[in-house]
Design a protein around this motif. Structure first.
Motif, PDB file in Angstrom:
ATOM      1  N   LEU A  82     -34.702  19.523-106.280  1.00 50.71           N
ATOM      2  CA  LEU A  82     -35.579  20.652-105.953  1.00 50.71           C
ATOM      3  C   LEU A  82     -36.151  21.728-107.478  1.00 50.71           C
ATOM      4  O   LEU A  82     -36.580  21.882-107.241  1.00 50.71           O
ATOM      5  N   GLY A  83     -35.374  21.106-108.802  1.00 53.14           N
ATOM      6  CA  GLY A  83     -36.252  21.557-110.022  1.00 53.14           C
ATOM      7  C   GLY A  83     -35.615  22.634-109.755  1.00 53.14           C
ATOM      8  O   GLY A  83     -36.072  23.684-111.162  1.00 53.14           O
ATOM      9  N   TYR A  84     -34.346  23.514-109.242  1.00 51.53           N
ATOM     10  CA  TYR A  84     -33.957  24.732-110.295  1.00 51.53           C
ATOM     11  C   TYR A  84     -33.050  24.246-111.339  1.00 51.53           C
ATOM     12  O   TYR A  84     -32.604  22.883-111.874  1.00 51.53           O
ATOM     13  N   ALA A  85     -33.323  25.030-112.431  1.00 51.10           N
ATOM     14  CA  ALA A  85     -32.721  25.460-113.728  1.00 51.10           C
ATOM     15  C   ALA A  85     -32.025  25.876-113.561  1.00 51.10           C
ATOM     16  O   ALA A  85     -31.372  26.940-112.082  1.00 51.10           O
ATOM     17  N   ASP A  86     -31.089  26.267-114.955  1.00 51.21           N
ATOM     18  CA  ASP A  86     -29.446  27.698-115.365  1.00 51.21           C
ATOM     19  C   ASP A  86     -28.893  28.150-114.096  1.00 51.21           C
ATOM     20  O   ASP A  86     -28.598  28.967-113.416  1.00 51.21           O
ATOM     21  N   LEU A  87     -28.600  26.604-113.444  1.00 49.86           N
ATOM     22  CA  LEU A  87     -27.511  26.400-111.969  1.00 49.86           C
ATOM     23  C   LEU A  87     -25.691  27.320-113.087  1.00 49.86           C
ATOM     24  O   LEU A  87     -25.152  26.517-113.853  1.00 49.86           O
ATOM     25  N   LYS A  88     -25.694  27.946-112.010  1.00 50.81           N
ATOM     26  CA  LYS A  88     -24.505  28.784-112.602  1.00 50.81           C
ATOM     27  C   LYS A  88     -23.112  28.973-111.076  1.00 50.81           C
ATOM     28  O   LYS A  88     -23.846  28.531-110.094  1.00 50.81           O
ATOM     29  N   THR A  89     -21.978  28.779-111.574  1.00 46.74           N
ATOM     30  CA  THR A  89     -21.456  28.806-110.469  1.00 46.74           C
ATOM     31  C   THR A  89     -19.589  30.092-110.806  1.00 46.74           C
ATOM     32  O   THR A  89     -19.546  29.968-111.875  1.00 46.74           O
ATOM     33  N   CYS A  90     -19.788  30.831-109.501  1.00 42.55           N
ATOM     34  CA  CYS A  90     -18.577  31.653-109.546  1.00 42.55           C
ATOM     35  C   CYS A  90     -18.103  31.852-108.570  1.00 42.55           C
ATOM     36  O   CYS A  90     -17.541  30.542-107.439  1.00 42.55           O
ATOM     37  N   GLN A  91     -15.842  32.077-108.600  1.00 41.19           N
ATOM     38  CA  GLN A  91     -15.349  31.760-107.378  1.00 41.19           C
ATOM     39  C   GLN A  91     -14.165  32.774-107.367  1.00 41.19           C
ATOM     40  O   GLN A  91     -14.244  33.229-108.158  1.00 41.19           O
ATOM     41  N   THR A  92     -14.117  33.014-105.870  1.00 47.05           N
ATOM     42  CA  THR A  92     -13.107  33.525-105.627  1.00 47.05           C
ATOM     43  C   THR A  92     -12.253  33.745-104.971  1.00 47.05           C
ATOM     44  O   THR A  92     -12.785  32.795-103.626  1.00 47.05           O
ATOM     45  N   ILE A  93     -11.261  33.414-103.474  1.00 47.39           N
ATOM     46  CA  ILE A  93      -9.920  34.007-103.226  1.00 47.39           C
ATOM     47  C   ILE A  93      -8.935  32.507-102.962  1.00 47.39           C
ATOM     48  O   ILE A  93      -9.969  31.819-103.040  1.00 47.39           O
ATOM     49  N   PHE A  94      -7.845  33.076-104.062  1.00 46.98           N
ATOM     50  CA  PHE A  94      -7.107  32.379-104.823  1.00 46.98           C
ATOM     51  C   PHE A  94      -5.518  32.045-103.258  1.00 46.98           C
ATOM     52  O   PHE A  94      -4.907  31.346-103.792  1.00 46.98           O
ATOM     53  N   GLN A  95      -5.695  33.195-102.341  1.00 46.34           N
ATOM     54  CA  GLN A  95      -4.715  33.055-101.229  1.00 46.34           C
ATOM     55  C   GLN A  95      -5.447  33.151-100.041  1.00 46.34           C
ATOM     56  O   GLN A  95      -6.701  33.268 -99.926  1.00 46.34           O
ATOM     57  N   ASP A  96      -4.649  32.687 -99.417  1.00 46.58           N
ATOM     58  CA  ASP A  96      -5.320  32.804 -97.555  1.00 46.58           C
ATOM     59  C   ASP A  96      -5.635  34.291 -97.401  1.00 46.58           C
ATOM     60  O   ASP A  96      -5.253  35.399 -98.007  1.00 46.58           O
ATOM     61  N   SER A  97      -6.794  34.544 -96.612  1.00 52.60           N
ATOM     62  CA  SER A  97      -7.832  35.501 -96.393  1.00 52.60           C
ATOM     63  C   SER A  97      -6.889  36.688 -95.806  1.00 52.60           C
ATOM     64  O   SER A  97      -7.183  37.733 -96.509  1.00 52.60           O
ATOM     65  N   ALA A  98      -5.868  36.391 -94.796  1.00 53.10           N
ATOM     66  CA  ALA A  98      -4.933  36.937 -94.159  1.00 53.10           C
ATOM     67  C   ALA A  98      -4.009  37.392 -95.309  1.00 53.10           C
ATOM     68  O   ALA A  98      -4.041  38.942 -94.941  1.00 53.10           O
ATOM     69  N   THR A  99      -3.225  37.134 -96.223  1.00 51.66           N
ATOM     70  CA  THR A  99      -3.096  37.870 -97.450  1.00 51.66           C
ATOM     71  C   THR A  99      -3.444  38.718 -98.092  1.00 51.66           C
ATOM     72  O   THR A  99      -2.746  38.703 -99.104  1.00 51.66           O
ATOM     73  N   VAL A 100      -4.811  38.743 -98.096  1.00 52.53           N
ATOM     74  CA  VAL A 100      -5.052  39.197 -98.730  1.00 52.53           C
ATOM     75  C   VAL A 100      -6.076  40.564 -98.440  1.00 52.53           C
ATOM     76  O   VAL A 100      -5.370  41.284 -98.132  1.00 52.53           O
ATOM     77  N   LYS A 101      -4.359  41.113 -99.930  1.00 50.09           N
ATOM     78  CA  LYS A 101      -4.326  42.503 -99.679  1.00 50.09           C
ATOM     79  C   LYS A 101      -4.948  43.996-101.229  1.00 50.09           C
ATOM     80  O   LYS A 101      -4.668  45.017-100.279  1.00 50.09           O
ATOM     81  N   VAL A 102      -5.496  43.177-101.526  1.00 48.74           N
ATOM     82  CA  VAL A 102      -5.898  43.660-102.573  1.00 48.74           C
ATOM     83  C   VAL A 102      -7.582  43.146-103.066  1.00 48.74           C
ATOM     84  O   VAL A 102      -7.731  41.627-103.072  1.00 48.74           O
ATOM     85  N   PRO A 103      -8.592  43.595-104.092  1.00 43.93           N
ATOM     86  CA  PRO A 103      -9.225  42.779-103.740  1.00 43.93           C
ATOM     87  C   PRO A 103      -9.226  41.297-105.341  1.00 43.93           C
ATOM     88  O   PRO A 103      -8.587  41.815-106.011  1.00 43.93           O
ATOM     89  N   GLN A 104      -9.654  40.035-104.887  1.00 45.33           N
ATOM     90  CA  GLN A 104      -9.719  39.385-105.712  1.00 45.33           C
ATOM     91  C   GLN A 104     -10.380  38.877-107.337  1.00 45.33           C
ATOM     92  O   GLN A 104     -11.215  39.487-106.507  1.00 45.33           O
ATOM     93  N   PRO A 105     -10.298  38.486-107.900  1.00 45.45           N
ATOM     94  CA  PRO A 105     -10.802  38.064-109.675  1.00 45.45           C
ATOM     95  C   PRO A 105     -11.778  37.439-109.111  1.00 45.45           C
ATOM     96  O   PRO A 105     -11.872  36.171-107.930  1.00 45.45           O
TER      97      PRO A 105
END
Length: 214
Positions: free
Chosen positions: A167-190
């Motif tokens: 579709l002609g997009y440029a400067d494509l970037k990705t980032c990621q978060t949540i490295f454990q089951d969401s029900a067990t996340v007790k502090v913000p994830q990196p």
């Protein structure tokens, strides 16, 4: 597909309260690619849990029960579908889609529509479940147990990046978060660069010109 979101809007909305740290981790990942200004649109705005804190004032949502909750959060919601948006060409400076493509029969058509109503150079931001991450594979294996994800088709990050390139997009970037089951996340994830490890991935790209012909 609309029915489960129509019938269970309250249950959907309560997930963000019950899983507040996972929710805030997702928000942080989206904010990493959010423009500092401009008129935004969220496609698949749901109950407004992302649009409202991100300052997005306009949304599209086909499920009325979800749309009504988003309106209570101050969002102007159009009850329409991602594949046929009720806007003129180049109406918005940036567009957000969070866990939307996996519920669509024709996700590429929805991306083309988003591109049509996006101004150049504008930014498209996509949040999704990464089926190639460890947790994403678990989601895929157990999705029949989920009221909301039962009919979802989780698109690989590589496939979405390929569509955006087409579709002609440029400067494509990705980032990621949540490295454990969401029900067990007790502090913000990196929020880390790239994809393949965190279950929630955000993709962003810049519209470089006119929508390519079909």
């Amino acid at each position: 597909m609309t029915n489960v979101f129509e019938e269970s809007a309250q249950e959907y909305d309560e997930w963000f309260v019950q899983n507040e740290f996972a929710y805030h981790s997702e928000l942080a990942a989206i904010k990493a690619f959010m423009p500092k200004e401009g008129q935004g649109l969220e496609i698949g705005v749901g109950t407004g849990r992302f649009a409202a804190p991100l300052g997005i004032k306009v949304g599209v949502e086909p499920a009325k029960a979800m749309a009504d909750r988003a309106r209570e959060r101050g969002i102007k919601v159009y009850e329409a579908y991602a594949e046929k948006l009720p806007f003129e060409d180049e109406s918005f400076d940036f567009i957000l889609m969070v866990t939307v493509l996996c519920f669509l029969a024709d996700p590429f058509r929805a991306l083309r529509e988003a591109t049509r109503v996006l101004r150049a150079p504008g930014r498209l931001i996509i949040g999704l479940i990464d089926p190639d991450s460890p947790l994403g594979r678990a989601y895929e294996a157990n999705k029949e147990k989920s009221k909301f994800y039962r009919q979802a088709k989780f698109n690989p990050v590589g496939q979405i990046l390929k569509w955006l390139e087409e579709l002609g997009y440029a400067d494509l970037k990705t980032c990621q978060t949540i490295f454990q089951d969401s029900a067990t996340v007790k502090v913000p994830q990196p929020v880390n660069e790239g994809h393949g490890e965190g279950v929630f991935v955000v993709i962003a790209g810049e519209k470089s010109g006119a929508v390519p012909p079909c």
